[in-house]
Motif scaffolding. Structure first.
Motif, PDB file in Angstrom:
ATOM      1  N   VAL A 195      33.066   6.832   4.221  1.00  0.00           N
ATOM      2  CA  VAL A 195      31.526   7.087   4.220  1.00  0.00           C
ATOM      3  C   VAL A 195      30.495   6.555   5.383  1.00  0.00           C
ATOM      4  O   VAL A 195      29.874   7.407   5.743  1.00  0.00           O
ATOM      5  N   GLY A 196      31.015   5.592   6.138  1.00  0.00           N
ATOM      6  CA  GLY A 196      30.483   5.318   7.441  1.00  0.00           C
ATOM      7  C   GLY A 196      30.725   6.447   8.431  1.00  0.00           C
ATOM      8  O   GLY A 196      29.681   6.287   9.543  1.00  0.00           O
ATOM      9  N   ASN A 197      31.613   6.975   8.577  1.00  0.00           N
ATOM     10  CA  ASN A 197      31.958   7.912   9.393  1.00  0.00           C
ATOM     11  C   ASN A 197      31.518   9.207   9.280  1.00  0.00           C
ATOM     12  O   ASN A 197      30.829   9.975   9.989  1.00  0.00           O
ATOM     13  N   ASP A 222      37.620  12.252   8.412  1.00  0.00           N
ATOM     14  CA  ASP A 222      38.163  11.516   9.629  1.00  0.00           C
ATOM     15  C   ASP A 222      39.109  12.285  10.214  1.00  0.00           C
ATOM     16  O   ASP A 222      39.822  13.192   9.738  1.00  0.00           O
ATOM     17  N   TYR A 223      39.282  12.003  11.552  1.00  0.00           N
ATOM     18  CA  TYR A 223      39.898  13.078  12.278  1.00  0.00           C
ATOM     19  C   TYR A 223      41.506  12.863  12.175  1.00  0.00           C
ATOM     20  O   TYR A 223      42.264  13.755  12.198  1.00  0.00           O
ATOM     21  N   GLN A 285      45.628  18.692   5.359  1.00  0.00           N
ATOM     22  CA  GLN A 285      45.060  18.274   6.619  1.00  0.00           C
ATOM     23  C   GLN A 285      44.159  19.579   7.274  1.00  0.00           C
ATOM     24  O   GLN A 285      44.614  20.574   7.632  1.00  0.00           O
ATOM     25  N   PHE A 286      42.823  19.302   7.619  1.00  0.00           N
ATOM     26  CA  PHE A 286      42.067  20.204   8.046  1.00  0.00           C
ATOM     27  C   PHE A 286      42.017  20.328   9.645  1.00  0.00           C
ATOM     28  O   PHE A 286      42.085  19.092  10.191  1.00  0.00           O
ATOM     29  N   ASP A 287      41.776  21.373  10.184  1.00  0.00           N
ATOM     30  CA  ASP A 287      41.772  21.231  11.765  1.00  0.00           C
ATOM     31  C   ASP A 287      40.041  20.734  12.065  1.00  0.00           C
ATOM     32  O   ASP A 287      39.235  21.575  11.660  1.00  0.00           O
ATOM     33  N   LEU A 288      39.909  19.847  12.515  1.00  0.00           N
ATOM     34  CA  LEU A 288      38.745  19.005  12.671  1.00  0.00           C
ATOM     35  C   LEU A 288      38.401  19.170  14.137  1.00  0.00           C
ATOM     36  O   LEU A 288      37.371  18.418  14.546  1.00  0.00           O
ATOM     37  N   SER A 289      38.929  19.708  14.975  1.00  0.00           N
ATOM     38  CA  SER A 289      38.720  19.715  16.604  1.00  0.00           C
ATOM     39  C   SER A 289      37.170  20.122  16.449  1.00  0.00           C
ATOM     40  O   SER A 289      36.492  19.843  17.640  1.00  0.00           O
ATOM     41  N   ALA A 290      36.851  21.198  15.778  1.00  0.00           N
ATOM     42  CA  ALA A 290      35.278  21.753  16.324  1.00  0.00           C
ATOM     43  C   ALA A 290      34.365  20.560  15.653  1.00  0.00           C
ATOM     44  O   ALA A 290      33.478  20.411  16.620  1.00  0.00           O
ATOM     45  N   THR A 291      34.706  19.819  14.658  1.00  0.00           N
ATOM     46  CA  THR A 291      33.794  18.756  14.267  1.00  0.00           C
ATOM     47  C   THR A 291      34.096  17.672  15.285  1.00  0.00           C
ATOM     48  O   THR A 291      32.701  17.058  15.609  1.00  0.00           O
ATOM     49  N   GLU A 292      35.009  17.440  15.681  1.00  0.00           N
ATOM     50  CA  GLU A 292      35.024  16.248  16.875  1.00  0.00           C
ATOM     51  C   GLU A 292      34.586  16.794  18.084  1.00  0.00           C
ATOM     52  O   GLU A 292      34.003  15.928  18.655  1.00  0.00           O
ATOM     53  N   ALA A 293      34.549  17.902  18.607  1.00  0.00           N
ATOM     54  CA  ALA A 293      33.848  18.394  19.658  1.00  0.00           C
ATOM     55  C   ALA A 293      32.537  18.203  19.803  1.00  0.00           C
ATOM     56  O   ALA A 293      31.706  17.946  20.846  1.00  0.00           O
ATOM     57  N   VAL A 294      31.883  18.372  18.618  1.00  0.00           N
ATOM     58  CA  VAL A 294      30.267  18.094  18.485  1.00  0.00           C
ATOM     59  C   VAL A 294      30.104  16.564  17.793  1.00  0.00           C
ATOM     60  O   VAL A 294      29.262  16.100  18.400  1.00  0.00           O
ATOM     61  N   LEU A 298      34.308   8.418  16.038  1.00  0.00           N
ATOM     62  CA  LEU A 298      33.728   8.142  14.727  1.00  0.00           C
ATOM     63  C   LEU A 298      33.759   6.537  15.034  1.00  0.00           C
ATOM     64  O   LEU A 298      34.498   5.694  15.635  1.00  0.00           O
ATOM     65  N   PRO A 299      32.727   5.707  14.239  1.00  0.00           N
ATOM     66  CA  PRO A 299      32.274   4.368  14.490  1.00  0.00           C
ATOM     67  C   PRO A 299      33.222   3.659  13.748  1.00  0.00           C
ATOM     68  O   PRO A 299      33.518   2.353  14.072  1.00  0.00           O
ATOM     69  N   ASN A 300      34.032   3.763  12.410  1.00  0.00           N
ATOM     70  CA  ASN A 300      34.835   2.842  11.861  1.00  0.00           C
ATOM     71  C   ASN A 300      36.191   3.464  11.571  1.00  0.00           C
ATOM     72  O   ASN A 300      36.471   4.552  11.483  1.00  0.00           O
ATOM     73  N   ASN A 301      37.224   2.378  11.858  1.00  0.00           N
ATOM     74  CA  ASN A 301      38.626   2.782  11.722  1.00  0.00           C
ATOM     75  C   ASN A 301      39.025   2.306  10.407  1.00  0.00           C
ATOM     76  O   ASN A 301      38.287   1.761   9.371  1.00  0.00           O
ATOM     77  N   PHE A 302      40.266   2.777  10.029  1.00  0.00           N
ATOM     78  CA  PHE A 302      40.839   2.395   8.586  1.00  0.00           C
ATOM     79  C   PHE A 302      40.498   0.973   8.298  1.00  0.00           C
ATOM     80  O   PHE A 302      40.402   0.784   7.093  1.00  0.00           O
ATOM     81  N   GLY A 303      41.066  -0.177   8.982  1.00  0.00           N
ATOM     82  CA  GLY A 303      40.975  -1.286   8.582  1.00  0.00           C
ATOM     83  C   GLY A 303      39.671  -1.686   8.172  1.00  0.00           C
ATOM     84  O   GLY A 303      39.516  -2.474   7.320  1.00  0.00           O
TER      85      GLY A 303
END
Length: 321
Positions: A195-197, A222-223, A285-294, A298-303
Motif C-alpha cells: 500500500v505504501g508503494n 510492486d515491480y 506477473q504483469f509487465d510493469l516497465s511502463a509504470t516504472e518508467a513514469v 518505490l519507497p518500500n521493500n518487502f521486509g
C-alpha cells in the motif's frame, strides 16, 4: 496542488490522502462512509451532490477510487452501480469543473481473468460481475475522454499492508493461530502491491508530465513479483507463529468442491471454493516497465512492508466472538 479523492475512506484512498497531506498538498476526500481523510459525505450515485461538491472544491486534480470492490459470485453487473453510473457522475462533475487538469481513474486487474494475458488495453476477458463492471468503468472513461481532462486509467493488483481489508486480517489471524496452510510445494509468484508503494505510484502519476500519462493505462504493483509462499512464511516468522504446513493440491481441490456445494446451498462464506483455489494457484506477473518508467523506484521493500503490516496488525482490537 489541491487533489480531490473519491473513495477517501477506502484502503488506498486513506493511504493516498495521508501521503499527499504529508507532502503539503491539500486533499479533499469524498466518501459515503466517514473517515479521517473524508471531508464530504456523499454517495457517488447522487449525481447532483457529487457535481456540487467537486465544483465547490475547485481542485487541480481528481483521483477516482470510489467503487464497489467485493467479488460476489451470485451478483450481476447491475449490482455494481457505483462502478458504472457512479463513474458517469464523477466524469460529469469533472467536465463541469474547469480547474481540474489531471484525473486518475481506478479500474482493476480483474478486467481480465487472472490467467489471461491481454493483447492490448481494450482486450478484456473478465470472469466475474465485478470484473465486467470495471470493464464498463474503463469504457466510460475512454468514451467520455476523462471528462475533458488529462487522464489515465490504472489497474491495481492485490493490495496489502496496514489498513487492509477484513479478508486479509483473517489471513493474518489464521497464520497467527496456526490455522493457515500453503497449497502445494512450489512458489506462487504474483504481482502484488504494497500500500505504501501504490500510494506513491498514484502520487507520481499525478505529477508526471502530461505526455507520459495522458490516455494511457497502467498496471499498479510492486515491480518485483511476490512469492505467496514466502509472503506467508515472512508473516509467520514476524508473528512468532508455528510453521505453516503444506496441503497437497488434491486435498485442497476436494475442500474447494465442498465449498462450492456449500455456496450453492446458500452459505454466504466458505474458506475455500474452486474459484478461490484457482486464484491462489494461478501465477501472474504483469509487465510493469511502463509504470516504472513514469513512477520510478518505490519507497518500500518487502521486509519493510512485512514489518509495518505486523506492527499495525498487532495494534488491532481482537475480533468479537
Amino acid at each position: 496542488m489541491k487533489v480531490f479523492v473519491t473513495g477517501s475512506s477506502g484502503f488506498i484512498g486513506k493511504a493516498l490522502a495521508q501521503r499527499l497531506s504529508a507532502e503539503n498538498h491539500e486533499v479533499l476526500g469524498l466518501d459515503k462512509r466517514p473517515g479521517p481523510a473524508t471531508n464530504i459525505l456523499c454517495d457517488i450515485l447522487d449525481a447532483k451532490r457529487v457535481q456540487e461538491a467537486v465544483q465547490a472544491a475547485t481542485p487541480d486534480a481528481l483521483v477516482h477510487l470510489a467503487a464497489r470492490i467485493d467479488i460476489d459470485e451470485s451478483a450481476d453487473v447491475s449490482d455494481y452501480p457505483a462502478n458504472v453510473e457512479g463513474v458517469r457522475n464523477v466524469i460529469e462533475a469533472v467536465r463541469h469543473t474547469p480547474s481540474i487538469k489531471r484525473t486518475i481513474w481506478t479500474s482493476s486487474q480483474l478486467v481480465c481473468r487472472v490467467d489471461y494475458r491481454p493483447s492490448g488495453d481494450t482486450d478484456y476477458n473478465p470472469d466475474s460481475s465485478y470484473g465486467r463492471s470495471k470493464v464498463l468503468t474503463e469504457q466510460i472513461v475512454r468514451e467520455q475522454d476523462g471528462g475533458g481532462s488529462q487522464w489515465c486509467l490504472v489497474r491495481p493488483t492485490t493490495v496489502w499492508g496496514p489498513g487492509m481489508s477484513a479478508h486479509y486480517q483473517r489471513f493474518l489471524r489464521m497464520i497467527q493461530r496456526g490455522y493457515y496452510f500453503h497449497v502445494g510445494s512450489a512458489p506462487l509468484l504474483k504481482s502484488f502491491s504494497y500500500v505504501g508503494n501504490i500510494s506513491y505510484q498514484y502520487r507520481q502519476l499525478l505529477q508526471a508530465p502530461p505526455e507520459q500519462v495522458h490516455r494511457r493505462t497502467f498496471y499498479l504493483a510492486d515491480y518485483e513479483p511476490l512469492d505467496l509462499v514466502a509472503w506467508g512464511d515472512a508473516f509467520q516468522r514476524a508473528l512468532h507463529a508455528r510453521r505453516i504446513p503444506r496441503m497437497p493440491v488434491f486435498v485442497a481441490r476436494a475442500l474447494a468442491h465442498t465449498g462450492d456445494a456449500a455456496i450453492a446451498l446458500g452459505l454466504k462464506q466458505f474458506p475455500l471454493t474452486s474459484r478461490r483455489l484457482k486464484n491462489i494457484m494461478t501465477q501472474y506477473q504483469f509487465d510493469l516497465s511502463a509504470t516504472e518508467a513514469v513512477c520510478g523506484p518505490l519507497p518500500n521493500n518487502f521486509g519493510e512492508g512485512i514489518e509495518q503490516t505486523v506492527e499495525w496488525f498487532k495494534g488491532l482490537s481482537p475480533p468479537k466472538a
